[in-house]
Design a protein around this motif. Sequence first.
Motif, PDB file in Angstrom:
ATOM      1  N   GLN A   8       0.862  -1.179   0.000  1.00 57.02           N
ATOM      2  CA  GLN A   8       0.000   0.000   0.000  1.00 57.02           C
ATOM      3  C   GLN A   8       0.897   1.227   0.000  1.00 57.02           C
ATOM      4  O   GLN A   8       1.635   1.459   0.960  1.00 57.02           O
ATOM      5  CB  GLN A   8      -0.884  -0.011   1.247  1.00 57.02           C
ATOM      6  CG  GLN A   8      -1.853  -1.162   1.274  1.00 57.02           C
ATOM      7  CD  GLN A   8      -2.961  -1.010   0.272  1.00 57.02           C
ATOM      8  OE1 GLN A   8      -3.786  -0.115   0.364  1.00 57.02           O
ATOM      9  NE2 GLN A   8      -2.982  -1.884  -0.722  1.00 57.02           N
ATOM     10  N   ASN A  67      -8.998  -3.166   5.448  1.00 59.10           N
ATOM     11  CA  ASN A  67      -8.023  -3.914   4.669  1.00 59.10           C
ATOM     12  C   ASN A  67      -8.512  -5.359   4.530  1.00 59.10           C
ATOM     13  O   ASN A  67      -8.819  -6.031   5.512  1.00 59.10           O
ATOM     14  CB  ASN A  67      -6.683  -3.872   5.403  1.00 59.10           C
ATOM     15  CG  ASN A  67      -5.576  -4.479   4.589  1.00 59.10           C
ATOM     16  OD1 ASN A  67      -5.797  -5.446   3.879  1.00 59.10           O
ATOM     17  ND2 ASN A  67      -4.397  -3.913   4.698  1.00 59.10           N
ATOM     18  N   TYR A 101      -6.070  -6.577  -6.170  1.00 58.35           N
ATOM     19  CA  TYR A 101      -4.999  -5.583  -6.099  1.00 58.35           C
ATOM     20  C   TYR A 101      -4.415  -5.329  -7.486  1.00 58.35           C
ATOM     21  O   TYR A 101      -4.133  -4.190  -7.860  1.00 58.35           O
ATOM     22  CB  TYR A 101      -3.912  -6.090  -5.146  1.00 58.35           C
ATOM     23  CG  TYR A 101      -2.754  -5.133  -5.031  1.00 58.35           C
ATOM     24  CD1 TYR A 101      -2.844  -4.008  -4.218  1.00 58.35           C
ATOM     25  CD2 TYR A 101      -1.586  -5.340  -5.740  1.00 58.35           C
ATOM     26  CE1 TYR A 101      -1.802  -3.127  -4.112  1.00 58.35           C
ATOM     27  CE2 TYR A 101      -0.530  -4.461  -5.649  1.00 58.35           C
ATOM     28  CZ  TYR A 101      -0.646  -3.352  -4.835  1.00 58.35           C
ATOM     29  OH  TYR A 101       0.384  -2.476  -4.739  1.00 58.35           O
ATOM     30  N   THR A 113      -5.605  -1.509  -5.011  1.00 55.20           N
ATOM     31  CA  THR A 113      -5.980  -1.291  -3.620  1.00 55.20           C
ATOM     32  C   THR A 113      -6.607  -2.579  -3.099  1.00 55.20           C
ATOM     33  O   THR A 113      -7.141  -3.370  -3.874  1.00 55.20           O
ATOM     34  CB  THR A 113      -6.980  -0.139  -3.472  1.00 55.20           C
ATOM     35  OG1 THR A 113      -7.359  -0.041  -2.094  1.00 55.20           O
ATOM     36  CG2 THR A 113      -8.229  -0.366  -4.283  1.00 55.20           C
ATOM     37  N   SER A 132      -8.492  -2.192  -0.145  1.00 55.84           N
ATOM     38  CA  SER A 132      -9.487  -1.707   0.802  1.00 55.84           C
ATOM     39  C   SER A 132     -10.872  -2.143   0.327  1.00 55.84           C
ATOM     40  O   SER A 132     -11.231  -1.935  -0.831  1.00 55.84           O
ATOM     41  CB  SER A 132      -9.411  -0.186   0.905  1.00 55.84           C
ATOM     42  OG  SER A 132     -10.486   0.277   1.683  1.00 55.84           O
TER      43      SER A 132
END
Lengths: 170, 111, 362
Positions: free
Chosen positions: A84, B36, B95, B100, B102
């Motif tokens: 991230q 997450n 991803y 991401t 999230s």
Amino acid sequence: MLIPEGALIAVTFYVLGVLAIAGGVGLILARRIFHSALFLVLTLVSVAGVFVILGADFLAAVQVLVYVGAITVLLLFGIMLTPQTVQLPDIASPGQAISGALVAAALFVVTVAVVATTAWPRAAPLPLADQPTTNTIAFNLFNTYVLPFEIASILLLVAMIGAIVIAREE
Amino acid sequence: MPSELPPLYPIGLQHGLVLGAALFAVGMAGALTKRNAIAILMAIEVMLNGVMVTFVTFARHIPGIDLGGQIFAMFVLTVAAAEAAVGVAIIITVYRLRRTISVDQADTLRG
Amino acid sequence: MTLPLCPPAVFICDPFGHARQGLYAVLGAFLPEPIPTVALTVLAIALVLTTVAVVVMSQVWAERRIIAFMQGRLGPNRVGPAGLLQSLADVVKLLMKEIIIPTQADRIPFQLAPLMVLVPSLLIWVVLPWGPGLMVTDLNIGVLFILATGAIPTIGILAAGWASGNKYSLLGGMRVAAQLISYEIPMAIIVLVPVLLAGTMSLQGIIDAQSDIWFVLALPVGPIALFLFLVAGIAEVNRSPFDLAEAESEIIGGFHTEYSGMAFALFFLAEYANAFAVSAIASTLFLGGWLGPILPPFVWFFLKAYLVFFVLIWIRGTLPRLRYDQFMASAWKVALPIALVTVGLTAVQITLHAIPGGAGIQ
């Protein structure tokens, strides 16, 4: 005996239980995902210790071998393969966080109430000495529980193929 | 002092059940509050551990099932392994597509 | 042709057992019951830890001397007779060095990681039997305990690689994790061969089952299993030719690039303690452990373990490092199928009673 063996076991149980729960809480509160993973390891190892106290030595070893040795490492791989760039605060919006915590707390209270009020079959107090469990587990696994065992095997195979197919780069 | 009877087991059924419930609740709080996706997977593992503690406690205290509780805990473990493998595969794919993990931002299917 | 065993009643055959009995008698005369037992357990743990330290220093010395001999060099020969005290000097040097924590590092995991690697490798020593009844504790799941404790250092190594805040450390950490997971599977499967042959997972029970014939001679599965165990074992402890995790010519020092002083020494200690543990486990599972004529059992235990460790040194001095993809492919495409077939063959042979010394079916 200066210290009764039962008291030692009880204290160990409480310490391990508190550590397990602390690991879970730390997992939620940790800011970095990697720290969450280390807290998860704490929980898993403590639960393995609880298994030993509950007379499940074989299961405790399997728990460490599979959970710590395989599942956590897999999750760590997931963490490292998805870097991230921006460190977001990982907790959801305050409303969602509070309602989530409330729901979990309510569930806990209800469960404990049920545990406290149920009339459990009151067996005679168990002796402390533990029998080896491996033979019994193996025998029952391949007799009474042979169908779930086969289904679990197929589940693992399907999951393995599925994971490879999904994660593969074309 | 000669040993007369083996010392009695000090942990009651309720102790184990409360620990299992607490782990389950903590894991659930984590699964509901984290964003997450990998953290959510971890919280689910904590929940499954709570279930396993409950199973093993029953195996210890309710006689006559021949360690069925421990065997079911092993099945839980198997399912957890499968779930983690597929879960991480999905997260890595997400991803790759969206940069991401999230769960708030993986909302393409929202109406 | 059976040579006489060393009778346990003679002091030199079982000095630890005699010392234990003597100490227990002396302590028991003065103190109430739990204290002598606890004191003796603590003593046993202290003895094991001291032994680990001494064994590791002897290993480092032996490895440097033997590799030097193989390469036509002298090796350490200045400190003490034949360089014997070189390891001690190195320990002193490492102790006095500063532990540097990089600014990019994640401090707490960075400091925890060496412990997460070292403690499990010391735990394995708890179940290694030095002689009849001579171990800290004889778990009935001994073999599984070894596999489980062997799985924990993976987390420590990943933590070290990640917390160092250095891309080479991270690469090294990921390499080790992939490697350890891959070779853990053939290792766990191949260990089933002696377990099946002995019908127990207790290390003491496995040795007792070998009193007729060592499992390495249980043809045809024994030699294959030992070979595969050693290959997987070398991979598990990151030794050359499978030391891709540290591969100093490729990724500097791998996961311990950023570690210095005592923190580095802990990784180093764990690595050699693990290498000796793998040697000792191989000798216990396949070479009869402490079984042997005339000499005391604990001498046989260390003799066999050092012999296996010599083979590890030999391999290190002979073979070049593998390429990473070859190395992973050999785990999944070669080692795993062979391990599965070997275990299947063992089971079939035991069922048919067609194996010498097979005691699995009661």
